[in-house]
Design a protein around this motif. Structure first.
Motif, mmCIF file in Angstrom:
data_model
loop_
_atom_site.group_PDB
_atom_site.id
_atom_site.type_symbol
_atom_site.label_atom_id
_atom_site.label_comp_id
_atom_site.label_asym_id
_atom_site.label_seq_id
_atom_site.Cartn_x
_atom_site.Cartn_y
_atom_site.Cartn_z
ATOM 1 N N ASN A 1 53.218 6.048 57.387
ATOM 2 C CA ASN A 1 53.837 5.011 56.568
ATOM 3 C C ASN A 1 53.352 5.083 55.130
ATOM 4 O O ASN A 1 52.921 4.096 54.543
ATOM 5 C CB ASN A 1 53.552 3.628 57.172
ATOM 6 C CG ASN A 1 54.196 3.468 58.528
ATOM 7 O OD1 ASN A 1 55.278 3.994 58.766
ATOM 8 N ND2 ASN A 1 53.538 2.757 59.416
ATOM 9 N N THR A 2 53.379 6.273 54.572
ATOM 10 C CA THR A 2 52.961 6.489 53.190
ATOM 11 C C THR A 2 53.907 7.486 52.525
ATOM 12 O O THR A 2 54.470 8.354 53.201
ATOM 13 C CB THR A 2 51.533 7.062 53.109
ATOM 14 O OG1 THR A 2 51.531 8.368 53.708
ATOM 15 C CG2 THR A 2 50.548 6.170 53.835
ATOM 16 N N PRO A 3 54.099 7.411 51.212
ATOM 17 C CA PRO A 3 54.820 8.490 50.525
ATOM 18 C C PRO A 3 54.084 9.798 50.737
ATOM 19 O O PRO A 3 52.842 9.826 50.749
ATOM 20 C CB PRO A 3 54.778 8.058 49.056
ATOM 21 C CG PRO A 3 54.520 6.590 49.088
ATOM 22 C CD PRO A 3 53.677 6.346 50.291
ATOM 23 N N ASN A 4 54.823 10.898 50.941
ATOM 24 C CA ASN A 4 54.147 12.140 51.274
ATOM 25 C C ASN A 4 54.978 13.361 50.929
ATOM 26 O O ASN A 4 56.185 13.276 50.690
ATOM 27 C CB ASN A 4 53.765 12.157 52.753
ATOM 28 C CG ASN A 4 54.975 12.001 53.658
ATOM 29 O OD1 ASN A 4 55.798 12.893 53.768
ATOM 30 N ND2 ASN A 4 55.089 10.846 54.315
ATOM 31 N N ILE A 5 54.297 14.497 50.921
ATOM 32 C CA ILE A 5 54.923 15.813 50.809
ATOM 33 C C ILE A 5 54.405 16.624 51.994
ATOM 34 O O ILE A 5 53.194 16.776 52.163
ATOM 35 C CB ILE A 5 54.561 16.515 49.491
ATOM 36 C CG1 ILE A 5 54.957 15.648 48.294
ATOM 37 C CG2 ILE A 5 55.242 17.892 49.399
ATOM 38 C CD1 ILE A 5 54.465 16.185 46.963
ATOM 39 N N ILE A 6 55.301 17.125 52.843
ATOM 40 C CA ILE A 6 54.913 17.868 54.032
ATOM 41 C C ILE A 6 55.282 19.339 53.851
ATOM 42 O O ILE A 6 56.387 19.660 53.422
ATOM 43 C CB ILE A 6 55.594 17.312 55.299
ATOM 44 C CG1 ILE A 6 55.323 15.799 55.421
ATOM 45 C CG2 ILE A 6 55.094 18.042 56.539
ATOM 46 C CD1 ILE A 6 53.872 15.439 55.571
ATOM 47 N N PHE A 7 54.341 20.237 54.187
ATOM 48 C CA PHE A 7 54.555 21.682 54.076
ATOM 49 C C PHE A 7 54.879 22.269 55.444
ATOM 50 O O PHE A 7 54.301 21.866 56.456
ATOM 51 C CB PHE A 7 53.293 22.374 53.537
ATOM 52 C CG PHE A 7 52.736 21.759 52.287
ATOM 53 C CD1 PHE A 7 53.557 21.373 51.242
ATOM 54 C CD2 PHE A 7 51.365 21.557 52.149
ATOM 55 C CE1 PHE A 7 53.043 20.807 50.084
ATOM 56 C CE2 PHE A 7 50.834 20.986 50.999
ATOM 57 C CZ PHE A 7 51.677 20.612 49.968
ATOM 58 N N PHE A 8 55.785 23.240 55.462
ATOM 59 C CA PHE A 8 56.140 23.954 56.689
ATOM 60 C C PHE A 8 55.966 25.458 56.455
ATOM 61 O O PHE A 8 55.822 25.904 55.319
ATOM 62 C CB PHE A 8 57.567 23.619 57.106
ATOM 63 C CG PHE A 8 57.761 22.160 57.436
ATOM 64 C CD1 PHE A 8 57.719 21.713 58.749
ATOM 65 C CD2 PHE A 8 57.967 21.218 56.433
ATOM 66 C CE1 PHE A 8 57.877 20.371 59.051
ATOM 67 C CE2 PHE A 8 58.127 19.877 56.728
ATOM 68 C CZ PHE A 8 58.088 19.450 58.046
ATOM 69 N N ASP A 9 55.982 26.219 57.553
ATOM 70 C CA ASP A 9 55.617 27.639 57.464
ATOM 71 C C ASP A 9 56.802 28.595 57.399
ATOM 72 O O ASP A 9 56.632 29.803 57.529
ATOM 73 C CB ASP A 9 54.729 28.019 58.649
ATOM 74 C CG ASP A 9 55.448 27.917 59.989
ATOM 75 O OD1 ASP A 9 56.606 27.467 60.003
ATOM 76 O OD2 ASP A 9 54.845 28.286 61.015
ATOM 77 N N GLY A 10 58.005 28.093 57.197
ATOM 78 C CA GLY A 10 59.185 28.954 57.169
ATOM 79 C C GLY A 10 59.840 29.094 58.524
ATOM 80 O O GLY A 10 60.974 29.520 58.639
ATOM 81 N N GLU A 11 59.092 28.743 59.585
ATOM 82 C CA GLU A 11 59.627 28.765 60.948
ATOM 83 C C GLU A 11 59.866 27.361 61.483
ATOM 84 O O GLU A 11 60.254 27.189 62.633
ATOM 85 C CB GLU A 11 58.664 29.511 61.877
ATOM 86 C CG GLU A 11 58.434 30.963 61.506
ATOM 87 C CD GLU A 11 59.715 31.791 61.595
ATOM 88 O OE1 GLU A 11 60.551 31.472 62.465
ATOM 89 O OE2 GLU A 11 59.866 32.735 60.811
ATOM 90 N N GLY A 12 59.587 26.357 60.647
ATOM 91 C CA GLY A 12 59.790 24.975 61.062
ATOM 92 C C GLY A 12 58.552 24.264 61.523
ATOM 93 O O GLY A 12 58.589 23.063 61.816
ATOM 94 N N ASP A 13 57.402 24.968 61.615
ATOM 95 C CA ASP A 13 56.153 24.338 62.037
ATOM 96 C C ASP A 13 55.445 23.702 60.841
ATOM 97 O O ASP A 13 55.312 24.320 59.773
ATOM 98 C CB ASP A 13 55.211 25.360 62.676
ATOM 99 C CG ASP A 13 55.649 25.743 64.078
ATOM 100 O OD1 ASP A 13 56.654 25.188 64.554
ATOM 101 O OD2 ASP A 13 55.002 26.612 64.687
ATOM 102 N N GLU A 14 54.956 22.491 61.030
ATOM 103 C CA GLU A 14 54.213 21.820 59.961
ATOM 104 C C GLU A 14 52.852 22.478 59.767
ATOM 105 O O GLU A 14 52.161 22.791 60.734
ATOM 106 C CB GLU A 14 54.032 20.353 60.323
ATOM 107 C CG GLU A 14 53.294 19.547 59.266
ATOM 108 C CD GLU A 14 53.178 18.091 59.627
ATOM 109 O OE1 GLU A 14 52.121 17.505 59.353
ATOM 110 O OE2 GLU A 14 54.137 17.546 60.203
ATOM 111 N N VAL A 15 52.454 22.676 58.500
ATOM 112 C CA VAL A 15 51.178 23.341 58.213
ATOM 113 C C VAL A 15 50.316 22.583 57.210
ATOM 114 O O VAL A 15 49.298 23.092 56.761
ATOM 115 C CB VAL A 15 51.409 24.784 57.709
ATOM 116 C CG1 VAL A 15 51.981 25.655 58.799
ATOM 117 C CG2 VAL A 15 52.304 24.804 56.473
ATOM 118 N N GLY A 16 50.689 21.362 56.876
ATOM 119 C CA GLY A 16 49.873 20.593 55.942
ATOM 120 C C GLY A 16 50.712 19.638 55.133
ATOM 121 O O GLY A 16 51.911 19.456 55.379
ATOM 122 N N GLY A 17 50.069 19.019 54.140
ATOM 123 C CA GLY A 17 50.818 18.109 53.301
ATOM 124 C C GLY A 17 49.935 17.275 52.401
ATOM 125 O O GLY A 17 48.710 17.435 52.359
#
Length: 259
Positions: free
Chosen positions: A96-112
């Motif tokens: 429940n916070t503003p955020n930026i989420i990173f993915f690995d090009g395959e759709g898996d989350e890898v950070g943010g």
């Protein structure tokens, strides 16, 4: 007279229709050719790109050619759920916070990155957080700044150790379904921890390994931990200027000091 009036109205309607068509066609051509330097579409390396000066949205997704997420920018209500191996985990994280989420090009989350301020009648808390995840795991490297009541804060760089197990396998072993809500997921994990504490630690427990921080007492501290997450060496400079190195035993007691 009535016939002349109707004929005159029809002529005006024809003119109006022709003018509108011409204006619409002109706008479409304008956009197709790029229009002004800061608006419309234009070609870049044979790809269509939109060049505009301002965009307002609750969520913006950068996607791969196969529509999988690459980066997602969200407000506090629209963040994507964590995804691993194309499986969405609906209750793993409360974001429940503003955020930026990173993915690995395959759709898996890898950070943010996450940013928040919370306020009630007794205390105020702010969080600024950057995280990188392990492979098919949760956070392993974080940079964070926490503020409480404008007078207490902690800022640091942290390295964590995660279990060498796919997060989906760990959740499955604890009886968690990808469709479980946050409350159900939390209850299942809590029950598993109570009934299988040793196995819970093996498949889920986060363990600290390195922390470099300015703590709540305004001391500068470097902590080094063993494989069980126990701090074994502490280098510090206190706010007052006192400095030292402490070597710490398995039980948490200081076994030797250097000043």
């Amino acid at each position: 007279m009535e016939l002349k009036r109707i004929t005159r109205q029809l002529n005006w309607l024809k003119i109006y229709s022709i003018v509108n068509t011409a204006v619409l066609a002109g706008i479409l051509v304008y956009l197709g050719l790029g229009g002004a330097s800061n608006s419309g579409y234009k070609s870049l390396n044979n790809q269509d790109t939109l060049n505009i000066s301002y965009i307002k949205a609750q969520r913006v997704d950068i996607i791969e050619n196969d529509d999988k997420l690459a980066i997602s920018l969200s407000n506090s209500q629209t963040s994507p759920n964590p995804t691993f191996d194309n499986i969405e985990l609906k209750g793993v994280s409360n974001r429940n916070t503003p955020n930026i989420i990173f993915f690995d090009g395959e759709g898996d989350e890898v950070g943010g990155m996450a940013f928040s301020n919370s306020l009630n009648s007794e205390w105020q808390q702010g969080i600024r957080h950057l995280a990188f995840d392990g492979n098919h795991q949760d956070e392993v490297v974080t940079v964070s700044h926490f503020i409480k009541n404008d007078s207490i804060s902690r800022t640091g760089f942290y390295i964590h150790q995660r279990p060498q197990i796919h997060i989906l396998d760990a959740l499955s072993e604890m009886g968690v379904s990808p469709n479980d809500s946050e409350d159900i997921l939390a209850n299942k994990i809590s029950e598993f921890k109570k009934s299988n504490p040793k196995r819970f630690e093996e498949i889920w427990q986060l363990k600290s390994r390195v922390s470099i921080e300015k703590n709540e007492q305004d001391d500068a501290v470097i902590n080094l931990y063993d494989g069980e997450g126990r701090v074994r060496m502490k280098l510090f400079v206190e706010k007052s200027g006192n400095a030292g190195i402490h070597f710490i035993g398995e039980d948490g007691g200081v076994v030797s000091k250097l000043k």
